[in-house]
Design a protein around this motif. Sequence first.
Motif, PDB file in Angstrom:
ATOM      1  N   LYS A 183     -20.007 -72.212  -4.992  1.00 39.20           N
ATOM      2  CA  LYS A 183     -20.233 -70.627  -5.547  1.00 39.20           C
ATOM      3  C   LYS A 183     -19.561 -70.367  -6.817  1.00 39.20           C
ATOM      4  CE  LYS A 183     -21.080 -66.313  -3.631  1.00 39.20           C
ATOM      5  NZ  LYS A 183     -20.945 -65.323  -2.630  1.00 39.20           N
ATOM      6  N   HIS A 184     -18.133 -70.873  -6.803  1.00 43.22           N
ATOM      7  CA  HIS A 184     -17.286 -70.550  -8.018  1.00 43.22           C
ATOM      8  C   HIS A 184     -17.694 -70.758  -9.245  1.00 43.22           C
ATOM      9  CE1 HIS A 184     -13.411 -69.604  -5.141  1.00 43.22           C
ATOM     10  NE2 HIS A 184     -14.697 -69.326  -4.752  1.00 43.22           N
ATOM     11  N   GLY A 185     -18.045 -72.212  -9.255  1.00 42.28           N
ATOM     12  CA  GLY A 185     -18.527 -72.406 -10.511  1.00 42.28           C
ATOM     13  C   GLY A 185     -19.925 -72.043 -10.913  1.00 42.28           C
ATOM     14  N   LEU A 186     -20.832 -71.384 -10.220  1.00 39.53           N
ATOM     15  CA  LEU A 186     -21.956 -70.810 -10.518  1.00 39.53           C
ATOM     16  C   LEU A 186     -21.889 -69.358 -10.835  1.00 39.53           C
ATOM     17  CD1 LEU A 186     -24.158 -72.025  -7.203  1.00 39.53           C
ATOM     18  CD2 LEU A 186     -24.451 -72.858  -9.539  1.00 39.53           C
ATOM     19  N   ILE A 187     -20.747 -68.866 -10.275  1.00 41.01           N
ATOM     20  CA  ILE A 187     -20.533 -67.463 -10.626  1.00 41.01           C
ATOM     21  C   ILE A 187     -19.864 -67.320 -12.126  1.00 41.01           C
ATOM     22  CG2 ILE A 187     -18.789 -65.528 -10.077  1.00 41.01           C
ATOM     23  CD1 ILE A 187     -18.963 -66.092  -7.226  1.00 41.01           C
ATOM     24  N   THR A 188     -19.064 -68.295 -12.208  1.00 43.42           N
ATOM     25  CA  THR A 188     -18.355 -68.329 -13.562  1.00 43.42           C
ATOM     26  C   THR A 188     -19.337 -68.845 -14.720  1.00 43.42           C
ATOM     27  OG1 THR A 188     -16.541 -69.272 -12.834  1.00 43.42           O
ATOM     28  CG2 THR A 188     -16.831 -69.942 -15.083  1.00 43.42           C
ATOM     29  N   GLN A 189     -20.391 -69.772 -14.440  1.00 41.62           N
ATOM     30  CA  GLN A 189     -21.571 -69.888 -15.158  1.00 41.62           C
ATOM     31  C   GLN A 189     -22.159 -68.617 -15.584  1.00 41.62           C
ATOM     32  OE1 GLN A 189     -24.376 -72.744 -13.795  1.00 41.62           O
ATOM     33  NE2 GLN A 189     -25.609 -72.885 -15.680  1.00 41.62           N
ATOM     34  N   LYS A 190     -22.771 -67.943 -14.566  1.00 38.79           N
ATOM     35  CA  LYS A 190     -23.655 -66.656 -14.596  1.00 38.79           C
ATOM     36  C   LYS A 190     -22.858 -65.532 -15.617  1.00 38.79           C
ATOM     37  CE  LYS A 190     -25.768 -63.036 -12.009  1.00 38.79           C
ATOM     38  NZ  LYS A 190     -25.987 -62.579 -10.613  1.00 38.79           N
ATOM     39  N   VAL A 191     -21.554 -65.536 -15.448  1.00 35.09           N
ATOM     40  CA  VAL A 191     -20.883 -64.699 -16.232  1.00 35.09           C
ATOM     41  C   VAL A 191     -20.508 -64.991 -17.494  1.00 35.09           C
ATOM     42  CG1 VAL A 191     -18.304 -63.855 -16.553  1.00 35.09           C
ATOM     43  CG2 VAL A 191     -19.310 -63.728 -14.309  1.00 35.09           C
ATOM     44  N   ILE A 192     -20.395 -66.248 -17.924  1.00 33.67           N
ATOM     45  CA  ILE A 192     -20.549 -66.620 -19.282  1.00 33.67           C
ATOM     46  C   ILE A 192     -21.671 -66.377 -19.833  1.00 33.67           C
ATOM     47  CG2 ILE A 192     -20.032 -68.563 -20.823  1.00 33.67           C
ATOM     48  CD1 ILE A 192     -17.565 -67.370 -19.414  1.00 33.67           C
ATOM     49  N   SER A 212     -12.616 -82.785 -13.962  1.00 30.31           N
ATOM     50  CA  SER A 212     -13.212 -81.957 -13.155  1.00 30.31           C
ATOM     51  C   SER A 212     -13.614 -80.777 -14.348  1.00 30.31           C
ATOM     52  CB  SER A 212     -12.650 -81.303 -12.128  1.00 30.31           C
ATOM     53  OG  SER A 212     -11.138 -80.629 -12.287  1.00 30.31           O
ATOM     54  N   LEU A 213     -12.514 -80.371 -15.089  1.00 28.90           N
ATOM     55  CA  LEU A 213     -12.811 -79.307 -16.164  1.00 28.90           C
ATOM     56  C   LEU A 213     -13.816 -79.838 -17.235  1.00 28.90           C
ATOM     57  CD1 LEU A 213     -12.295 -76.747 -17.303  1.00 28.90           C
ATOM     58  CD2 LEU A 213     -10.271 -77.485 -18.566  1.00 28.90           C
ATOM     59  N   GLY A 219     -21.252 -79.708 -18.722  1.00 31.86           N
ATOM     60  CA  GLY A 219     -22.532 -79.597 -17.869  1.00 31.86           C
ATOM     61  C   GLY A 219     -22.768 -78.259 -17.860  1.00 31.86           C
ATOM     62  N   PRO A 220     -22.438 -77.371 -17.110  1.00 29.60           N
ATOM     63  CA  PRO A 220     -23.049 -76.076 -17.133  1.00 29.60           C
ATOM     64  C   PRO A 220     -22.574 -75.022 -18.186  1.00 29.60           C
ATOM     65  CG  PRO A 220     -22.211 -76.522 -14.749  1.00 29.60           C
ATOM     66  CD  PRO A 220     -21.719 -77.527 -15.781  1.00 29.60           C
ATOM     67  N   LEU A 221     -21.423 -75.463 -18.888  1.00 27.07           N
ATOM     68  CA  LEU A 221     -21.084 -74.462 -19.667  1.00 27.07           C
ATOM     69  C   LEU A 221     -21.345 -74.862 -21.226  1.00 27.07           C
ATOM     70  CD1 LEU A 221     -19.463 -72.115 -18.602  1.00 27.07           C
ATOM     71  CD2 LEU A 221     -17.496 -72.772 -19.429  1.00 27.07           C
ATOM     72  N   ASP A 256     -14.784 -85.853 -28.591  1.00 26.12           N
ATOM     73  CA  ASP A 256     -15.318 -87.017 -27.948  1.00 26.12           C
ATOM     74  C   ASP A 256     -16.077 -86.514 -26.657  1.00 26.12           C
ATOM     75  OD1 ASP A 256     -15.670 -89.702 -28.006  1.00 26.12           O
ATOM     76  OD2 ASP A 256     -14.361 -89.718 -26.093  1.00 26.12           O
ATOM     77  N   GLN A 257     -15.479 -85.920 -25.788  1.00 31.95           N
ATOM     78  CA  GLN A 257     -16.210 -85.581 -24.409  1.00 31.95           C
ATOM     79  C   GLN A 257     -17.025 -84.688 -24.558  1.00 31.95           C
ATOM     80  OE1 GLN A 257     -13.696 -85.739 -20.938  1.00 31.95           O
ATOM     81  NE2 GLN A 257     -12.012 -87.117 -22.086  1.00 31.95           N
ATOM     82  N   LEU A 258     -16.882 -83.353 -25.294  1.00 26.57           N
ATOM     83  CA  LEU A 258     -17.699 -82.309 -25.368  1.00 26.57           C
ATOM     84  C   LEU A 258     -18.580 -82.159 -26.690  1.00 26.57           C
ATOM     85  CD1 LEU A 258     -15.049 -79.776 -24.292  1.00 26.57           C
ATOM     86  CD2 LEU A 258     -16.497 -81.108 -22.852  1.00 26.57           C
TER      87      LEU A 258
END
Length: 652
Positions: A183-192, A212-213, A219-221, A256-258
């Motif tokens: 849920k933490h990741g989903l909230i962060t994604q929604k806020v951004i 993980s970061l 992904g979501p961000l 490279d990764q992003l």
Amino acid sequence: MSYKNVPEQVDVLLECSEHLKFARDMVARLPISDDLKDGFNQKIQNIKQRQQDPNLYLGVVGEFSSGKSTLINALLRDEILKTSALVATATATRIKHGQTIEVSAAFSNGRGKIHKTESGVEGDLSCLPGVKDMDSIHLIQTLTSEENIASSVTNIVINHPATFLSNGVVIIDTPGTNANNTKHGLITQKVIRQEVDLAIIVIPATMPLSQSLASFLSGPLKPFLHRCIFVVTKIDEIKAIERGELVQNLCFRLGDQLEIEQPVLYPCSAQVVLDVLNNETDISRDSDFFCSQFSSLEKLIVSRLSRERVISIAESLLRLLTQLFQELDNRAKLRWKDYKKQQAEITRNTIPDLSTFTREQYLICDRQLQALMSGYTAQITNCVDSHRKIAKETVRKQLFGASNEESLNSVVSSKTESILVEESIRLKANLQQLTAQMSEQATTVGKTFDHKFSEVYKRLQSIGGDVEPDFDNHYNFTVNASNITVSARTLTKELDSGDGTKMGLGAAAGLALGTVLLPGVGSLVGLAAGTWASKLFTPSLDERKQQLWQQLRPSIEKYFDTIHQQVQATEKKHTQSLNTALKQRIDAYVQKYKTIVEGILNQQKIELAHLNELQASIQVDLTELEERQLALSKKQALLAEMENFVGEINNA
């Protein structure tokens, strides 16, 4: 650039007000539930509020122990967030400018709200025991870091007099992205996605770009990385000689990764800034450098926010408008598909008009009856022929089996009659059985219409019709077998052997025989037989048998022909009666349901016309939505160009 003019500048750039008016009008037109309309109107209101909102929102994203809380504390020049906590709220914490520190919080499961100011605490004090005795900083740290409390917090807003916030900046502290709770990741994604204008991605120098970061950012961000800046915290914990290489390596990994072209990182040590602020005795000798570096970072953030204010707000509104239009587009397409489905359903359930249906059923029932009667006619013919054959064989056997004149006379005078009577009875029974079968089969013709009517017109119920055919009436098709059989008369006189008497008796006997075998026209046949008999003065017994059989056989044939004709006449009469009954049955249905059916057919036409109008209206909206989405895409490209331009200025 004047901050007060930002809403007008954004509106000119995006034509936001005009888009919102179209959206409101479209929501009003869409045939959707009130709940959906309320939801859309709330989104429109949110966009309007964001359009008029002078604040600029800065999101802070990072994992636990990344230095995120320390960075926020340094920006505020106040340690209001607990930096050593591994637990944080499962909601975003909003920090905005205020004259004094104030805290507002809401709790899950209806546990109430609290609001703390310098003058005290308001709200439901039972939702947080001891809150009355807490100071503001203690309350903030309790709400954000104590597991049994933070897990139930659903909203928290902090007012703080920090200079950094005085230009209308609102910091949004998002939950840790590496929490086990998804849920933490989903909230962060929604806020951004929905709120922030610029986001700081916090990367600790001690653990640069964890897997993980990196996964969360790619992904979501990923769609929002162009609105992010990367800040490397805890740089003071890295040897000075290694810092440049670390930053360079981290830049390469981000690219490279992003897939970020020329990523820009801003190293800092927020903890040193706080230590200097608190006059810590163990401040490093590089404290002046780190404080200066952090001040540069602050200026860069404020500068970028200031320069990008219109772009950020415009992009935020653009994003919200695009999302709204996409939802409206999806909803409109769903309604359009629903209309198509309803049209197909009505078309599939459209019934023939009654006059057409009646003509069709007349023909169908007539064909069924004809086929049925054709088989019945063949069966009757076979039945009559079968009994004809049996009667002929039985009479012939009795006739040629006579051993003398007396037994021969017995065959003619009584046995022939008995044979014909018995065979007529059996024939009648068989005909009755065939007729019963015919009656049962003929009844199915009427039932076929009943079920056809039910099958066709009960489909009306699927579009609101109410037709219940009546199956109480039954069809009876019964042939009266007594009308198709002929009873033989008893021969009462024997043939006389005298010349004159033989002539008269022979004629009389022949007449009686003819009456038995062929009613109506049998007298002529009987007369011929009697005349023949009067001329046989002394024929031999065998000759009399043979010649008598030659006279009897065609008479028996004619006898059964008469039966056959009578059966066919009755059959024809009843076929006509049944055909008439079926037509009357159909006419009765038409008469009974005409008003209902015609009304529903008319309703079908009205409904189809209405659906066509709705489809046409939605198609117009879909076309305009597509044009507006295309226009917004062009605006987005323009914003990207402007943002690149601002980015070049910032980098310079």
